[in-house]
Design an enzyme around this catalytic site. Structure first.
Site, mmCIF file in Angstrom:
data_model
loop_
_atom_site.group_PDB
_atom_site.id
_atom_site.type_symbol
_atom_site.label_atom_id
_atom_site.label_comp_id
_atom_site.label_asym_id
_atom_site.label_seq_id
_atom_site.Cartn_x
_atom_site.Cartn_y
_atom_site.Cartn_z
ATOM 1 N N CYS A 1 -10.537 57.580 102.905
ATOM 2 C CA CYS A 1 -10.080 58.888 103.399
ATOM 3 C C CYS A 1 -8.618 59.185 103.053
ATOM 4 C CB CYS A 1 -10.311 59.003 104.903
ATOM 5 S SG CYS A 1 -9.544 57.713 105.898
ATOM 6 N N ASP B 1 -10.951 67.857 106.377
ATOM 7 C CA ASP B 1 -11.440 66.536 106.770
ATOM 8 C C ASP B 1 -12.228 65.885 105.633
ATOM 9 O OD1 ASP B 1 -12.289 64.314 108.087
ATOM 10 O OD2 ASP B 1 -13.506 65.354 109.584
ATOM 11 N N HIS C 1 -13.940 63.173 105.813
ATOM 12 C CA HIS C 1 -14.972 62.271 106.341
ATOM 13 C C HIS C 1 -16.367 62.892 106.299
ATOM 14 C CE1 HIS C 1 -11.137 60.940 108.125
ATOM 15 N NE2 HIS C 1 -11.646 59.730 107.970
#
Length: 467
Positions: free
Chosen positions: A170, A364, A366
């Site tokens: 990430c 994000d 993820h």
């Protein structure tokens, strides 16, 4: 938990949804259409796994009574599996990223998105008007930012069997977003937004080097190779300082391999660090003399100044960001040179692109998506996986204190403007600057940034850690 994350990852981000693209109403709630999609993904996975568990029992049954019993047992296992999976996902999200916060907070405070201010009226904030011009412009701007996420199905890293970066990549993906945004600013300007028609060649050229193979200049593969001396490795999480140094090494490598007119990264990369390259405490110092040297090295001595990307790795506290730094963090998003912040929760990096009051809007990484190959020879390629319509925010006070700021300066005038803004920010920081500016190394120890004489060195450095 790692296996659970691989299996149950909400699929929320997509710019291909017509309802998301054409919805002009303000998004002010903490839930939305994306929640239904996440639930569908979860339930479909559970149905599949439950069916596979009960199937062998049905095949081995020889009587109706046994089949009823095994079917009943299968449903019992199914209900238990649903309960356990749902609870585990909820606990995982709250533990790592905190409660899911989406949309815009119900307030009329100004929104800053990478140097652009959006002033929301009371009517728009309350939903009493159908125009939503400012909110629509903000949503279009936000969804035009480049999203980089976990990918699966790419070629294995050297000497490994990893074909995905799920659960560890990430921070690398967040840094790719920041660099991609700087490239977009360089090629298409800050006012560019993604259109529904065929994409511009410059847009495709921006995405192309971020492919997931060693043949792509800025791939996760090449970043790991370039940053190996800073601890980058397949399967291992990395912090902001290490990823900044990895990019510096990769940019230097690519610069030496090509001539100055055909650089994949058409800008110098300069790390703003503390004195003695971060070996001591204290606020990092941007030395203009060093920045000029970076530009000269990038142009191979042909130009005194070139476009430059400044990276400022910081550690603003121990377990969380010290509140005294939050006003300055917010103020950096008012800089027209801002390309955001690499930051998030411990072990869960995000790319923060805007602020409203004390909340940060972020992209994000993820989410697990299949590998996509983008190049300028295929203008009809689907790039929806590189954008997100879901606006998420996080309280800035909850961020991990280890983060990195990014600023892109197009030319010398832009850099000078940045230095003026940064110097003013340091003067107004009440003794807690994020970083300071100096002309030469000889001036580093001089007190020119608004500190009072009775502020002790120890008091100013108490919240800083070694980078």
């Amino acid at each position: 938990m790692k296996a659970l994350c691989d299996r149950f990852v909400p699929q929320q981000c997509s710019s291909s949804s017509k309802s998301d693209t054409h919805d002009k109403s303000p998004v002010v709630s903490d839930s939305g259409p994306s929640d239904n999609k996440s639930k569908f993904t979860l339930w479909s996975n559970v149905f599949t796994s439950s069916s596979s568990v009960s199937q062998p029992y049905r095949e081995s049954s020889t009587s109706g009574h046994k089949q009823v019993c095994t079917t009943r047992n299968g449903w019992t296992a199914f209900v238990k599996r649903v309960s356990m999976a749902t609870g585990a996902i909820r606990r995982f999200q709250e533990r790592v990223l905190g409660p899911n916060r989406t949309g815009l907070p119900s307030t009329t405070s100004d929104v800053w998105l990478l140097g652009v201010c959006y002033k929301i009226s009371e009517d728009e904030a309350s939903g009493e008007t159908n125009t939503g011009c400012v909110l629509a412009a903000f949503q279009q701007d936000f969804s035009s930012k480049i999203l980089m996420t976990y990918r699966r199905g790419f070629e294995p890293f050297r000497d490994t069997t990893y074909t995905s970066d799920v659960n560890w990549g990430c921070m690398i993906r967040s840094s790719q977003m920041l660099f991609a945004q700087a490239l977009l600013f360089h090629r298409l300007g800050r006012s560019w937004t993604k259109k529904s028609e065929l994409p511009e060649q410059e847009y495709l050229e921006t995405l192309e080097p971020f492919g997931d193979s060693e043949s792509s200049a800025f791939s996760i593969h090449n970043l790991i190779i370039a940053g190996s001396s800073y601890g980058l490795a397949a399967g291992s999480w990395v912090g902001p300082y290490a990823i900044c140094r990895a990019w510096e090494s990769l940019a230097c490598k690519k610069r030496k391999q090509t001539d100055s007119k055909n650089q994949t990264l058409p800008m110098a990369v300069h790390i703003v660090s503390g004195s003695e390259d971060g070996e001591r405490g204290g606020a990092p110092i941007l030395c203009i003399e060093d920045a000029t040297k970076s530009c000269l090295e990038f142009s191979k001595g042909q130009s005194e100044w070139t476009p430059i990307l400044l990276l400022v790795p910081l550690v603003l506290g121990l377990d969380s960001v010290n509140p005294r730094y939050i006003p300055s963090l917010i103020a950096t998003f008012t800089f027209p040179q801002s390309v955001g912040i690499l930051g998030g929760k411990p072990g869960a990096s995000t790319y923060i692109v805007g602020v409203q009051e004390d909340k940060g809007f972020y992209l994000d990484p993820h989410e697990v998506q299949q590998v996509v190959t983008v190049n300028k020879e295929t203008p009809d390629v689907d790039t929806s996986s590189y954008h997100c319509n879901v606006i998420r925010y996080v309280p800035l006070e909850s961020l991990d204190p280890s983060l990195a700021l990014g600023f892109y300066c197009r030319d010398k005038d832009d850099f000078d403007d940045f230095c003026l803004r940064a110097s003013k920010l340091a003067e107004d920081s009440n003794g807690a600057p994020l970083f300071t500016i100096t002309q030469t190394h000889s001036a580093i120890n001089q007190n020119n940034y608004g500190f009072s004489d009775d502020d002790s060195e120890d008091e100013r450095e108490d919240d800083w850690q070694m980078l």
